[in-house]
Write a protein that holds these residues in place. Structure first.
Motif: not given
Length: 455
Positions: A408, A413, A200, A416-417, A196-197
């Motif tokens: 996260t 996530a 992101c 942010l996406c 995920r990081n």
């Protein structure tokens, strides 16, 4: 007046104790860095001698002492060039004496850690005769707090911060320097959070994200608005990978047409990959994330075996030829071993970057680091189940370090996406695999790893 000073000292000591217990980073900045610097300078000469990091006096010094009837001069320690405190520890730069080797300091890092009273010590050679010791004053991986990355005009356009190293530095995933990577981790080891990081970090960049998630899409499909193509089963994954191979061939044809190879053209203008092309002609780079690669390699029938061979062949081709075409790969899985069949070790040989979270067997750790560093294999096996997110990151140069990605949540996530959904480019070759998503709506409950997701 004396009582007032005593009260102030008691308050300061209590505050320092509370900070060291609850906020080790604040304690280090307020008290720890100064105390550690004083302790290091006071013990420096004796520690260097006890660790065998001194050199005997030179012949001319011995001769001068004999002629002057003076005592025999003592052994000399490396000269301190700079001592700099950081937010997580100290950086000590040393000038080596003639006859010393940087390897001696690497071998003595554990003894230096005990002698100087630091949490960790790592050594690296900056240039000939200069060694830098990075010391951490507390466990920076216990509660990860990513520092603000330094903005540099020469930074790579595909370089994203994903984790924190044990020496307090930021661990970057640079696809220009390390095109392809392998990420391993058992269940609940932190592999999904690391992924995920990574997503992101890539979401705000001008890059196309392509995902293959054979767990029916539970990991990547919630992030679908930022992806240009997604596949959730091996059959669709095969078609997607072959479309990527065809896209790669088209990009090479474009590079070939724009090479401008001539004796009259300066070398700097000859194109060999997409980054040498003019900005208006440069294709969008593609990052392919494969979750649970073992699901692509397993088969139970002859038809599935044929599909498996085509999938592995496409993966190997993308790993071998994709860099110049701007196609970068991130292969993830719980298990990665030679028993997955032919072509797996060939695929591994192309994956320069290696990251291993807690694994359930030594074979997986050997598959990740066996051809890089035996010490990294041991470090990966020793990761405790009580510390999810801890991983060992290495590359083909043999260097490795312990890292931990900040936690996260899936909700963060997804948000942010969704915020960067307009950056997902439309690639004609992958149009058939673009996820169909409905209009975004505010979520009323937080998403978890196992929670159902509605588009």
């Amino acid at each position: 007046m004396g009582e007032f000073i005593v009260i102030v000292l008691v308050v300061v000591v209590v505050a320092a104790g509370l900070l060291r217990w609850r906020r080790p980073a604040w304690y280090w900045l307020c008290f720890g860095a100064m105390l550690a610097s004083v302790r290091l300078l006071a013990r420096y000469a004796s520690v260097m001698e006890a660790c065998g990091l001194t050199v005997p006096p030179s012949r001319w010094r011995l001769a001068f002492a004999r002629m002057a009837n003076r005592p025999v001069p003592e052994s000399r320690s490396p000269r301190i060039l700079r001592l700099r405190p950081t937010r997580t520890g100290l950086v000590l730069r040393l000038k080596l004496r003639p006859g010393q080797d940087a390897f001696d300091f690497s071998a003595a890092t554990d003894r230096l850690r005990h002698s100087f009273g630091m949490y960790g010590v790592s050594s690296r050679e900056l240039r000939s005769g200069v060694v830098e010791l990075r010391m951490t004053g507390y466990n920076v991986l216990q509660r990860v707090q990513m520092p603000a990355p330094k903005i540099s005009g020469s930074a790579s356009p595909l370089r994203v911060p994903v984790a924190l190293r044990e020496d307090g530095a930021i661990h970057y995933r640079d696809y220009r320097a390390v095109p392809h990577g392998l990420t391993l981790g058992a269940t609940e080891s932190g592999k999904s959070v690391y992924q995920r990081n990574l997503v992101c970090g890539l979401a705000p960049l001008d890059v196309a994200l392509v995902g293959i998630d054979c767990k029916q899409g539970v990991e990547l499909f919630p992030l679908a608005r930022r992806f240009s193509a997604l596949a959730d089963n091996p059959d669709t994954a095969l078609d997607l990978l072959e479309a990527l191979v065809a896209h790669m061939a088209d990009v090479y044809q474009l590079i070939r047409a724009e090479q401008r190879v001539s004796v009259a053209v300066p070398d700097a203008e000859i194109a060999a990959d997409i980054w040498d092309l003019p900005a208006d002609l440069r294709p969008t780079p593609v990052v392919v994330l494969v979750d649970e690669v073992a699901e692509l390699a397993l088969f139970a029938s002859k038809d599935e075996e044929k599909r498996r061979d085509r999938i592995i062949t496409a993966l190997v081709r993308l790993a071998q030829l994709g860099r110049a075409a701007g196609i970068y790969m991130e292969i993830c899985g719980q298990r990665f071993g030679s028993e997955l069949g032919k072509g797996i070790t060939m695929l591994r040989a192309q994956l320069t970057g290696r990251t291993a979270h807690r694994v359930n067997d030594e074979t997986s750790a050997n598959m990740a680091f066996g051809d890089i560093s035996p010490d990294a294999v041991i470090a990966a096996i020793q990761i405790s189940p009580d510390t999810p997110g801890i991983a060992v990151a290495g590359d083909s140069t043999g260097g490795w370090a312990r890292i931990r990605a900040p936690h996260t949540s899936l909700r963060d996530a997804v948000n942010l996406c969704n915020a960067h959904a307009d950056r997902a480019p439309d690639l004609p070759a992958l149009a058939a695999f673009r996820p169909a998503v409905a209009a975004s709506s505010p979520a009323t409950v937080p998403l978890t790893k196992a929670a159902p997701v509605t588009a």
